[in-house]
Design a protein around this motif. Structure first.
Motif, mmCIF file in Angstrom:
data_model
loop_
_atom_site.group_PDB
_atom_site.id
_atom_site.type_symbol
_atom_site.label_atom_id
_atom_site.label_comp_id
_atom_site.label_asym_id
_atom_site.label_seq_id
_atom_site.Cartn_x
_atom_site.Cartn_y
_atom_site.Cartn_z
ATOM 1 N N VAL A 25 0.859 -1.180 0.000
ATOM 2 C CA VAL A 25 0.000 0.000 0.000
ATOM 3 C C VAL A 25 0.899 1.234 0.000
ATOM 4 C CG1 VAL A 25 -1.853 1.226 1.185
ATOM 5 C CG2 VAL A 25 -1.738 -1.266 1.298
ATOM 6 N N ALA A 26 0.583 2.177 -0.886
ATOM 7 C CA ALA A 26 1.402 3.387 -1.010
ATOM 8 C C ALA A 26 0.510 4.611 -1.158
ATOM 9 C CB ALA A 26 2.328 3.270 -2.214
ATOM 10 N N HIS A 27 1.021 5.747 -0.690
ATOM 11 C CA HIS A 27 0.374 7.028 -0.960
ATOM 12 C C HIS A 27 0.996 7.578 -2.234
ATOM 13 C CE1 HIS A 27 -1.267 8.323 3.224
ATOM 14 N NE2 HIS A 27 -2.037 7.452 2.620
ATOM 15 N N GLN A 28 0.144 7.989 -3.133
ATOM 16 C CA GLN A 28 0.648 8.607 -4.356
ATOM 17 C C GLN A 28 -0.066 9.930 -4.506
ATOM 18 O OE1 GLN A 28 -1.290 8.877 -7.451
ATOM 19 N NE2 GLN A 28 -3.073 8.265 -6.282
ATOM 20 N N SER A 29 0.680 10.992 -4.375
ATOM 21 C CA SER A 29 0.064 12.303 -4.523
ATOM 22 C C SER A 29 0.896 13.122 -5.496
ATOM 23 C CB SER A 29 -0.033 13.016 -3.179
ATOM 24 O OG SER A 29 1.238 13.131 -2.600
ATOM 25 N N GLY A 30 0.264 13.531 -6.553
ATOM 26 C CA GLY A 30 0.939 14.368 -7.526
ATOM 27 C C GLY A 30 1.728 13.635 -8.580
ATOM 28 N N LEU A 31 1.552 12.344 -8.711
ATOM 29 C CA LEU A 31 2.242 11.614 -9.785
ATOM 30 C C LEU A 31 1.686 12.088 -11.124
ATOM 31 C CD1 LEU A 31 2.485 7.851 -8.743
ATOM 32 C CD2 LEU A 31 4.340 9.436 -9.066
ATOM 33 N N THR A 32 2.562 12.406 -12.040
ATOM 34 C CA THR A 32 2.107 12.799 -13.364
ATOM 35 C C THR A 32 1.674 11.554 -14.131
ATOM 36 O OG1 THR A 32 4.286 12.576 -14.362
ATOM 37 C CG2 THR A 32 3.737 14.730 -13.397
ATOM 38 N N VAL A 33 1.004 11.764 -15.231
ATOM 39 C CA VAL A 33 0.562 10.641 -16.055
ATOM 40 C C VAL A 33 1.770 9.868 -16.564
ATOM 41 C CG1 VAL A 33 -0.638 10.028 -18.183
ATOM 42 C CG2 VAL A 33 -1.578 11.793 -16.699
ATOM 43 N N ALA A 34 2.822 10.572 -16.956
ATOM 44 C CA ALA A 34 4.031 9.909 -17.452
ATOM 45 C C ALA A 34 4.675 9.061 -16.359
ATOM 46 C CB ALA A 34 5.019 10.943 -17.974
ATOM 47 N N GLU A 35 4.759 9.609 -15.147
ATOM 48 C CA GLU A 35 5.356 8.861 -14.036
ATOM 49 C C GLU A 35 4.512 7.643 -13.685
ATOM 50 O OE1 GLU A 35 7.504 12.542 -11.633
ATOM 51 O OE2 GLU A 35 5.403 12.055 -11.228
ATOM 52 N N SER A 36 3.217 7.836 -13.675
ATOM 53 C CA SER A 36 2.313 6.730 -13.373
ATOM 54 C C SER A 36 2.408 5.643 -14.437
ATOM 55 C CB SER A 36 0.883 7.253 -13.267
ATOM 56 O OG SER A 36 0.017 6.236 -12.894
ATOM 57 N N SER A 37 2.488 6.031 -15.691
ATOM 58 C CA SER A 37 2.628 5.059 -16.786
ATOM 59 C C SER A 37 3.955 4.321 -16.692
ATOM 60 C CB SER A 37 2.523 5.766 -18.138
ATOM 61 O OG SER A 37 1.263 6.344 -18.290
ATOM 62 N N GLU A 38 5.010 5.060 -16.336
ATOM 63 C CA GLU A 38 6.338 4.438 -16.178
ATOM 64 C C GLU A 38 6.309 3.407 -15.057
ATOM 65 O OE1 GLU A 38 10.818 5.701 -14.678
ATOM 66 O OE2 GLU A 38 9.353 7.261 -15.135
ATOM 67 N N LEU A 39 5.664 3.767 -13.939
ATOM 68 C CA LEU A 39 5.566 2.843 -12.811
ATOM 69 C C LEU A 39 4.760 1.609 -13.183
ATOM 70 C CD1 LEU A 39 5.970 2.033 -9.885
ATOM 71 C CD2 LEU A 39 4.049 3.508 -9.269
ATOM 72 N N ARG A 40 3.642 1.792 -13.868
ATOM 73 C CA ARG A 40 2.824 0.642 -14.278
ATOM 74 C C ARG A 40 3.602 -0.276 -15.221
ATOM 75 N NH1 ARG A 40 -1.559 4.394 -13.653
ATOM 76 N NH2 ARG A 40 -3.165 3.437 -12.354
ATOM 77 N N ALA A 41 4.388 0.307 -16.122
ATOM 78 C CA ALA A 41 5.195 -0.506 -17.042
ATOM 79 C C ALA A 41 6.240 -1.314 -16.276
ATOM 80 C CB ALA A 41 5.867 0.394 -18.080
ATOM 81 N N LYS A 42 6.891 -0.682 -15.301
ATOM 82 C CA LYS A 42 7.882 -1.400 -14.490
ATOM 83 C C LYS A 42 7.229 -2.523 -13.696
ATOM 84 C CE LYS A 42 11.247 2.297 -13.901
ATOM 85 N NZ LYS A 42 11.932 3.185 -12.952
ATOM 86 N N MET A 43 6.037 -2.256 -13.179
ATOM 87 C CA MET A 43 5.319 -3.283 -12.412
ATOM 88 C C MET A 43 4.940 -4.457 -13.321
ATOM 89 S SD MET A 43 5.058 -2.429 -9.172
ATOM 90 C CE MET A 43 3.604 -3.123 -8.431
#
Length: 170
Positions: A25-43
């Motif tokens: 479980v993580a708090h994510q506040s202010g992640l941009t769409v690019a950062e979120s997409s990058e994280l999802r790709a890594k996951m």
């Protein structure tokens, strides 16, 4: 979002949680769409999933699963990482959180055992299942390799001695 969509989302999330070995479980506040997409790709590369969740719906989805004791962590802008491998979700999220301060690890669970932030970070330092398999394979094949070297050594040493003596006589 109407009631049927909410019910479908809860069922999907409950199925995801039931099949997962670990949840972070993580708090994510202010992640941009690019950062979120990058994280999802890594996951995805690590064989894990990442989902930004609605706290109320997630608390409902947690009921009846082995992760029911995580409900207290769902306050604020939360997201969850899930994986069938005990280490991959934690490893990926912790490494991403080190480089991006907009993602903060709160805690997690491993097969129903609640982990705090330090526990998730400790889990992230463990080798993955594939790395452990490779190490075991190396340990099993190493003795055979050593035996082969030992049995070949006397013959090669004898050949070197004979060659050295032949060189001396010339």
């Amino acid at each position: 979002m109407n009631r049927t969509e909410k019910a479908e989302l809860i069922e999907t999330l409950q199925a995801t949680l039931s099949s997962a070995t670990s949840v972070v479980v993580a708090h994510q506040s202010g992640l941009t769409v690019a950062e979120s997409s990058e994280l999802r790709a890594k996951m995805r590369e690590a064989g894990a999933g990442f989902k930004v969740t609605k706290n109320r719906l997630t608390k409902l989805a947690l009921q009846g699963t082995k992760y029911e004791n995580l409900t207290d962590l769902f306050t604020g802008p939360t997201a969850i990482g899930t994986s069938s491998d005990p280490v991959s979700a934690a490893k990926t999220l912790v490494s991403f959180a080190k480089t991006n301060d907009r993602l903060t690890i709160i805690g997690g669970s491993l097969d129903g055992k609640v982990l705090d932030k330090a526990g998730v970070e400790a889990l992230a330092t463990l080798p993955s299942l594939d790395e452990l398999r490779a190490k075991i394979n190396d340990m099993l094949t190493a003795p055979a390799t050593k035996v082969a070297r030992v049995t070949q050594a006397p013959a090669s040493q004898l050949a070197r001695v004979i060659q050295a003596r032949a060189d001396q006589l010339q």
